[in-house]
Design a protein around this motif. Sequence first.
Motif: not given
Length: 116
Positions: A26-34, A12-18, A20-23
């Motif tokens: 996938x859902x986090x903003x992607x804004x990479x700049x200098x 359960x712990x491994x599943x929850x951590x994995x 949360x990381x995948x979400x």
Amino acid sequence: MNFTMLITVLVTAITLVASAYVMAKLLGPRSYNKIKGEPFECGIPTYGSSWIPINVGYYLFAILFLMFDVETVFLYPWAVVVKDFGPMALLSIGFFLVVLVFGLAYAWRKGALEWK
């Protein structure tokens, strides 16, 4: 011993951590700049290197504080059950306190408790 509960908790712990990381990926903003990659503090641009030497004494003092603080937390359960165990409990906590005092004396003698 029944290891089913242990395995269930670990899975359960491994599943929850994995998940949360995948979400987050996938859902986090992607804004990479200098500018985003630069270090900042209070809006003031940094000059020179951000890596400055910090006195190790601060870390040593904090670790000693945590060590003695956590070890004294172990005194509460002992105080709750001391009547049930009798003289053996008194002897064991006496040994525990002697070790704490020797640790404190060692740290004091080495100068770990002095601000330099």
